[in-house]
Scaffold this motif. Structure first.
Motif, PDB file in Angstrom:
ATOM      1  N   ASN A  65     -22.296 -72.205  12.495  1.00  0.00           N
ATOM      2  CA  ASN A  65     -22.941 -73.493  12.774  1.00  0.00           C
ATOM      3  C   ASN A  65     -23.620 -74.064  11.536  1.00  0.00           C
ATOM      4  OD1 ASN A  65     -22.676 -74.524  15.547  1.00  0.00           O
ATOM      5  ND2 ASN A  65     -23.503 -72.540  16.156  1.00  0.00           N
ATOM      6  N   ILE A  66     -24.162 -73.181  10.701  1.00  0.00           N
ATOM      7  CA  ILE A  66     -24.795 -73.638   9.457  1.00  0.00           C
ATOM      8  C   ILE A  66     -23.750 -74.198   8.506  1.00  0.00           C
ATOM      9  CG2 ILE A  66     -25.996 -72.855   7.374  1.00  0.00           C
ATOM     10  CD1 ILE A  66     -27.545 -70.917   9.159  1.00  0.00           C
ATOM     11  N   VAL A  67     -22.633 -73.484   8.382  1.00  0.00           N
ATOM     12  CA  VAL A  67     -21.564 -73.927   7.485  1.00  0.00           C
ATOM     13  C   VAL A  67     -21.044 -75.306   7.898  1.00  0.00           C
ATOM     14  CG1 VAL A  67     -19.187 -73.450   6.744  1.00  0.00           C
ATOM     15  CG2 VAL A  67     -20.891 -71.614   6.759  1.00  0.00           C
ATOM     16  N   LEU A  68     -20.978 -75.558   9.213  1.00  0.00           N
ATOM     17  CA  LEU A  68     -20.459 -76.832   9.708  1.00  0.00           C
ATOM     18  C   LEU A  68     -21.514 -77.932   9.736  1.00  0.00           C
ATOM     19  CD1 LEU A  68     -18.266 -75.479  12.633  1.00  0.00           C
ATOM     20  CD2 LEU A  68     -17.476 -76.303  10.405  1.00  0.00           C
ATOM     21  N   GLY A  69     -22.737 -77.599   9.313  1.00  0.00           N
ATOM     22  CA  GLY A  69     -23.801 -78.590   9.237  1.00  0.00           C
ATOM     23  C   GLY A  69     -24.500 -78.860  10.544  1.00  0.00           C
ATOM     24  N   ARG A  70     -24.248 -78.050  11.560  1.00  0.00           N
ATOM     25  CA  ARG A  70     -24.826 -78.321  12.885  1.00  0.00           C
ATOM     26  C   ARG A  70     -26.208 -77.701  13.059  1.00  0.00           C
ATOM     27  NH1 ARG A  70     -19.464 -77.877  16.803  1.00  0.00           N
ATOM     28  NH2 ARG A  70     -18.005 -78.792  15.298  1.00  0.00           N
ATOM     29  N   ALA A  74     -26.474 -67.313   2.331  1.00  0.00           N
ATOM     30  CA  ALA A  74     -25.957 -66.084   2.948  1.00  0.00           C
ATOM     31  C   ALA A  74     -24.947 -66.423   4.032  1.00  0.00           C
ATOM     32  CB  ALA A  74     -27.107 -65.257   3.511  1.00  0.00           C
ATOM     33  N   ALA A  75     -25.218 -67.471   4.815  1.00  0.00           N
ATOM     34  CA  ALA A  75     -24.284 -67.877   5.866  1.00  0.00           C
ATOM     35  C   ALA A  75     -22.941 -68.280   5.265  1.00  0.00           C
ATOM     36  CB  ALA A  75     -24.881 -69.030   6.677  1.00  0.00           C
ATOM     37  N   HIS A  76     -22.968 -69.080   4.210  1.00  0.00           N
ATOM     38  CA  HIS A  76     -21.720 -69.487   3.556  1.00  0.00           C
ATOM     39  C   HIS A  76     -20.975 -68.280   2.993  1.00  0.00           C
ATOM     40  CE1 HIS A  76     -23.253 -73.624   3.864  1.00  0.00           C
ATOM     41  NE2 HIS A  76     -22.038 -74.017   3.542  1.00  0.00           N
ATOM     42  N   PRO A  80      -9.272 -72.084   4.879  1.00  0.00           N
ATOM     43  CA  PRO A  80     -10.428 -72.685   4.207  1.00  0.00           C
ATOM     44  C   PRO A  80     -11.704 -72.324   4.978  1.00  0.00           C
ATOM     45  CG  PRO A  80      -8.675 -74.306   4.518  1.00  0.00           C
ATOM     46  CD  PRO A  80      -8.293 -73.094   5.316  1.00  0.00           C
ATOM     47  N   ILE A  81     -12.835 -72.375   4.312  1.00  0.00           N
ATOM     48  CA  ILE A  81     -14.078 -71.927   4.926  1.00  0.00           C
ATOM     49  C   ILE A  81     -14.451 -72.759   6.142  1.00  0.00           C
ATOM     50  CG2 ILE A  81     -15.482 -73.298   3.301  1.00  0.00           C
ATOM     51  CD1 ILE A  81     -17.610 -71.074   3.508  1.00  0.00           C
ATOM     52  N   ASP A  82     -14.223 -74.097   6.076  1.00  0.00           N
ATOM     53  CA  ASP A  82     -14.589 -74.918   7.226  1.00  0.00           C
ATOM     54  C   ASP A  82     -13.679 -74.637   8.425  1.00  0.00           C
ATOM     55  OD1 ASP A  82     -12.405 -76.042   5.979  1.00  0.00           O
ATOM     56  OD2 ASP A  82     -13.070 -78.117   6.214  1.00  0.00           O
ATOM     57  N   GLU A  83     -12.387 -74.338   8.163  1.00  0.00           N
ATOM     58  CA  GLU A  83     -11.476 -73.982   9.259  1.00  0.00           C
ATOM     59  C   GLU A  83     -11.902 -72.663   9.906  1.00  0.00           C
ATOM     60  OE1 GLU A  83      -8.982 -75.356  10.745  1.00  0.00           O
ATOM     61  OE2 GLU A  83      -8.273 -77.000   9.469  1.00  0.00           O
ATOM     62  N   ALA A  84     -12.314 -71.712   9.092  1.00  0.00           N
ATOM     63  CA  ALA A  84     -12.763 -70.424   9.633  1.00  0.00           C
ATOM     64  C   ALA A  84     -14.024 -70.598  10.470  1.00  0.00           C
ATOM     65  CB  ALA A  84     -13.008 -69.439   8.492  1.00  0.00           C
ATOM     66  N   ALA A  85     -14.975 -71.378   9.969  1.00  0.00           N
ATOM     67  CA  ALA A  85     -16.216 -71.606  10.706  1.00  0.00           C
ATOM     68  C   ALA A  85     -15.949 -72.313  12.023  1.00  0.00           C
ATOM     69  CB  ALA A  85     -17.189 -72.413   9.846  1.00  0.00           C
ATOM     70  N   ALA A 126     -37.194 -92.006  14.952  1.00  0.00           N
ATOM     71  CA  ALA A 126     -36.878 -90.611  15.268  1.00  0.00           C
ATOM     72  C   ALA A 126     -35.990 -89.959  14.223  1.00  0.00           C
ATOM     73  CB  ALA A 126     -36.197 -90.528  16.628  1.00  0.00           C
ATOM     74  N   GLU A 127     -35.299 -90.772  13.413  1.00  0.00           N
ATOM     75  CA  GLU A 127     -34.328 -90.233  12.471  1.00  0.00           C
ATOM     76  C   GLU A 127     -35.031 -89.547  11.297  1.00  0.00           C
ATOM     77  OE1 GLU A 127     -31.202 -92.258   9.523  1.00  0.00           O
ATOM     78  OE2 GLU A 127     -30.777 -92.659  11.664  1.00  0.00           O
ATOM     79  N   LEU A 128     -34.622 -88.307  11.023  1.00  0.00           N
ATOM     80  CA  LEU A 128     -35.172 -87.535   9.913  1.00  0.00           C
ATOM     81  C   LEU A 128     -34.347 -87.697   8.651  1.00  0.00           C
ATOM     82  CD1 LEU A 128     -36.030 -84.171  11.736  1.00  0.00           C
ATOM     83  CD2 LEU A 128     -37.668 -85.782  10.769  1.00  0.00           C
ATOM     84  N   ARG A 129     -33.039 -87.595   8.815  1.00  0.00           N
ATOM     85  CA  ARG A 129     -32.136 -87.642   7.658  1.00  0.00           C
ATOM     86  C   ARG A 129     -30.712 -87.727   8.184  1.00  0.00           C
ATOM     87  NH1 ARG A 129     -33.643 -82.397   8.145  1.00  0.00           N
ATOM     88  NH2 ARG A 129     -35.375 -82.673   6.703  1.00  0.00           N
ATOM     89  N   HIS A 130     -29.757 -87.699   7.278  1.00  0.00           N
ATOM     90  CA  HIS A 130     -28.347 -87.598   7.643  1.00  0.00           C
ATOM     91  C   HIS A 130     -27.797 -86.304   7.051  1.00  0.00           C
ATOM     92  CE1 HIS A 130     -27.036 -91.670   9.298  1.00  0.00           C
ATOM     93  NE2 HIS A 130     -28.351 -91.722   9.214  1.00  0.00           N
ATOM     94  N   ASN A 131     -27.020 -85.573   7.839  1.00  0.00           N
ATOM     95  CA  ASN A 131     -26.343 -84.365   7.368  1.00  0.00           C
ATOM     96  C   ASN A 131     -24.841 -84.591   7.379  1.00  0.00           C
ATOM     97  OD1 ASN A 131     -28.740 -83.029   7.096  1.00  0.00           O
ATOM     98  ND2 ASN A 131     -28.422 -81.593   8.784  1.00  0.00           N
ATOM     99  N   ARG A 132     -24.145 -83.824   6.564  1.00  0.00           N
ATOM    100  CA  ARG A 132     -22.684 -83.829   6.588  1.00  0.00           C
ATOM    101  C   ARG A 132     -22.249 -82.757   7.583  1.00  0.00           C
ATOM    102  NH1 ARG A 132     -20.358 -88.101   4.858  1.00  0.00           N
ATOM    103  NH2 ARG A 132     -18.561 -87.031   3.915  1.00  0.00           N
ATOM    104  N   CYS A 133     -21.697 -83.179   8.736  1.00  0.00           N
ATOM    105  CA  CYS A 133     -21.309 -82.255   9.798  1.00  0.00           C
ATOM    106  C   CYS A 133     -19.807 -82.352  10.050  1.00  0.00           C
ATOM    107  CB  CYS A 133     -22.051 -82.566  11.091  1.00  0.00           C
ATOM    108  SG  CYS A 133     -23.839 -82.420  10.961  1.00  0.00           S
ATOM    109  N   THR A 134     -19.216 -81.213  10.355  1.00  0.00           N
ATOM    110  CA  THR A 134     -17.775 -81.138  10.555  1.00  0.00           C
ATOM    111  C   THR A 134     -17.449 -80.950  12.027  1.00  0.00           C
ATOM    112  OG1 THR A 134     -17.513 -80.162   8.355  1.00  0.00           O
ATOM    113  CG2 THR A 134     -15.674 -79.916   9.886  1.00  0.00           C
TER     114      THR A 134
END
Length: 692
Positions: free
Chosen positions: A376-381, A398-400, A413-418, A621-629
């Motif tokens: 979940n960390i790798v996917l940005g969630r 460490a998660a990556h 690829p790492i995102d496909e595995a995650a 309410a918005e804190l920021r934007h993340n890159r999520c897959t």
């Protein structure tokens, strides 16, 4: 008046403190301490009181969902237990029944043979015999033989003794006399009887249930005693209430006498919490979906009533149980579930878990295997800086690293595995829900999924999509919902009597007399627990079947006088229930009442209804934007995803996915194509493919 709810999970211990007057709620999480769960419990209670600004002396009740009994059975860490039974029946708990657990397997494991709660060398037999239908004595109890058996068990270092005689559910005299003798010889041992634990027919299940109760008795007794002492030392004089498997609470005294009451303690609390949340949101048909660090627990609520197990399906770790229990299905799937390649080269997720220690690699406690949390960390969630409301920082590097190592083994690829880790886990959980719905003739598309637990809101929407469930409810405090469920229940005790009467030859006077005697017994027990008479209620039910059938269906009986008119409704309800369960009914057939049951309910203070906070605007309410897959139409795509602070979200203002909502106890994922909205009750309602 303030109350505390504490639920011990495999990874975290969840706590909630509620001011029952103002309705103010303060939540807290601490890591579970597997070596001694009470250490984490007391650390959490102390920190929670400080956070809530509550003096320990102000706490009126502590409600506790414990895994002590469940884990003892699952891990086979039970006391050395002895049994005293009738001559010639030493091996009832070994033989079991003629039905095979797995009909076509020649390699199946039978837990009562592979890891019996009572080893054969500790099973002693004595003369004495009762007979049906009224439990009359055929052979007098050999009291000298009971004494010899107790002396032998004492010499062998046995810590607990269970006494199981045939037909003791009709007449408990022999068991009670044998218990008195054993307690005289072994005053330090935990001693119980099958007629006390489960006074109903089916000797294999009754003996096994009683044997399990005895085998966990010493551990549960010590745990409760230590917990009461620790609470007292902290200055909490309020009463300790333990969650029971039937969906009610029990006093500490009752639990130490009947430890089997807690065999699914925490799981039952989760279903109650889900029902409470659904009711506030106006939904009565619910699938509760509680994902923690180690397991996922699934419960079904129809028309506001939770499903209960029956004699065919009540079990724990493969052992049959004759105890009233909420029907909760558990699989090894959670945030700590380990992704691995099995010996056959297949990619799997769970049931092995990293647990609380060492935990996922991202926890920074020495874990070095890829887990769902790491994926979940790798996917940005999961936001490494906002885990547990910022109370715990995750090690994204460490998660990556561990997911990259998994990706290399898979050649992906790492995102496909995650994403593959999440897809496999979600599919496992969706299949588990199908087994409790579709395979039982229930269409999940007419239900709302209550996504709770620390990881439920992370996965709820994607699992619901696999099942075409249109709506997901995320409670106000999803990671603490089981602890909150503890604050929504009452004292709840059950009595059962085997009846064996038919609709063709019904003795209404006997039936009525038995109901009245059971209610009087329960009322006396609740009076001992200082429940006022005006706060006591009763629910009647019975286990019914057609004559000649092997198993029963539970049917409600009306309160008040037992009349022919009242029984006519019971017979009609049974035909209807049989048709619902099996697709047909035999309305001309004779119905048999096997057992009758009464549940005594002592009302306790309950958590007041919660409402949504005012919030602000989405922009606020918005804190920021993340890159999520996310995977869209079979292809992984990266989205610029807003991260919202839940407490600041506006009420009844919808927002579209993808979005991430963070709070202290959980993270909610709203996937692309979904829409979410904060309901006035405080829950987030996620709708797939439409407006919330």
């Amino acid at each position: 008046m303030k109350t505390i709810g504490v639920d011990v999970g495999g990874t975290f211990t969840d706590l909630v403190c509620c001011d029952m007057t103002s309705g103010q709620v303060v939540i807290h999480k601490v890591s579970t301490t597997p070596h001694d769960p009470s250490v984490g419990v007391m650390q959490g209670v102390k920190e929670l009181c400080e956070s809530a600004g509550a003096k320990p002396s102000e706490i009126a009740y502590v409600f506790h969902g414990t895994t002590t009994a469940t884990n003892a059975v699952l891990e086979n860490k039970i006391a050395r237990t002895g049994m005293i039974t009738n001559e010639g029946f030493r091996d009832i708990v070994h033989i079991g029944r003629h039905q095979r657990v797995e009909h076509y397997s020649i390699m199946q494991e039978l837990p009562w043979q592979n890891r019996p709660p009572v080893a054969r060398r500790y099973r002693k037999t004595v003369a004495g015999r009762l007979a049906p239908p009224d439990g009359r004595e055929l052979i007098a109890l050999d009291e000298a033989g009971v004494r010899r058996a107790a002396e032998e068990l004492k010499a062998e270092g046995v810590e607990a003794v269970v006494i199981c005689f045939l037909f003791s559910f009709l007449n408990s005299a022999h068991e009670l006399r044998a218990r008195a003798i054993v307690e005289e010889v072994m005053p330090e041992a935990f001693v119980t009887t099958s007629s006390f634990i489960s006074p109903q027919f089916r000797e294999f299940e009754r003996f096994t249930t009683a044997a399990l109760a005895a085998s966990i008795g010493p551990k549960v007794e010590r745990y409760i005693a230590n917990l009461e002492a620790a609470l007292s030392n902290l200055g909490i004089a309020g009463e300790l209430r333990i969650m029971a498997s039937n969906g009610g609470a029990a006093t500490a005294r009752m639990v130490t006498e009947k430890p089997a009451l807690t065999l699914l303690s925490g799981l039952a609390a989760g279903v109650l919490g889900g029902a409470w949340v659904g009711d506030l949101a106006g939904r009565s048909d619910l699938i509760t979906f509680d994902i923690g660090g180690t397991s996922a627990d699934i419960g079904i609520i129809r028309g506001g009533r939770f499903a209960e197990t029956d004699a065919r399906s009540t079990s724990l770790a493969g052992f049959p149980l004759l105890m009233p229990m909420i029907d909760v299905h558990t699989i090894g799937a959670g945030g700590g579930s380990i992704a691995h390649i099995d010996r056959g080269g297949a990619f799997r997720v769970g049931p092995q878990s990293a647990g609380a220690v060492p935990g996922p690699a991202a926890y920074g406690r020495g874990g070095n295997e890829p887990t769902v949390t790491d994926a979940n960390i790798v996917l940005g969630r999961l936001d490494p800086d906002n885990f547990l409301g910022g109370g715990m920082k995750l090690d994204a590097e460490a998660a990556h690293r561990v997911i990259a190592e998994l990706a290399e083994r898979l050649g992906l690829p790492i995102d496909e595995a995650a994403e593959g880790v999440l897809t496999v886990l979600n599919a496992n959980m969706a299949n588990a829900i199908r087994s409790r719905t579709v395979q039982k003739g229930i269409d999940p598309r007419g239900f709302a999924l209550v996504a709770m637990g620390g990881a439920g809101p992370l996965h709820g929407a994607e699992v619901a999509a696999m099942l075409s469930i249109p709506e997901i409810i995320v409670p106000p405090y999803p990671g603490i919902t089981s602890a909150i469920g503890l604050l929504t229940t009452d004292l709840k005790y059950d009595e059962v009597r085997t009846q064996f009467q038919t609709s063709q030859a019904l003795d209404i006077d006997r039936l009525s007399r038995n109901f009245e005697e059971m209610e009087a017994s329960l009322a006396a027990r609740l009076r001992v627990d200082r429940v006022p008479d005006n706060a006591v209620g009763f629910l009647r039910s019975g286990d019914l079947r057609y004559v000649g059938q092997g198993y029963e269906l539970k049917i409600d009986f009306p309160a008040g006088p037992t009349t022919p008119e009242a029984m006519a409704k019971v017979w009609r309800d049974f035909h209807d229930r049989h048709a619902e369960e099996y697709g047909h009914a035999f309305t001309a057939s004779v119905i048999e009442i096997v057992n009758i049951r009464v549940t005594g309910i002592g009302a306790l203070p309950k958590l007041p209804p919660q409402g949504a906070s005012e919030g602000g605007s989405l922009a606020q309410a918005e804190l920021r934007h993340n890159r999520c897959t996310f995977r869209i139409a079979g292809t992984l795509k990266m989205f610029d995803t807003p991260v919202y602070r839940r407490a600041a979200l506006p009420v009844e203002i919808p927002f579209a996915g993808p979005a991430i909502v963070v709070q202290q106890d959980s993270t909610t994922v709203v996937p692309p194509g979904a829409e979410a909205c904060v309901h006035p009750s405080g829950s987030i309602i996620i709708t797939l493919g439409g407006r919330a």
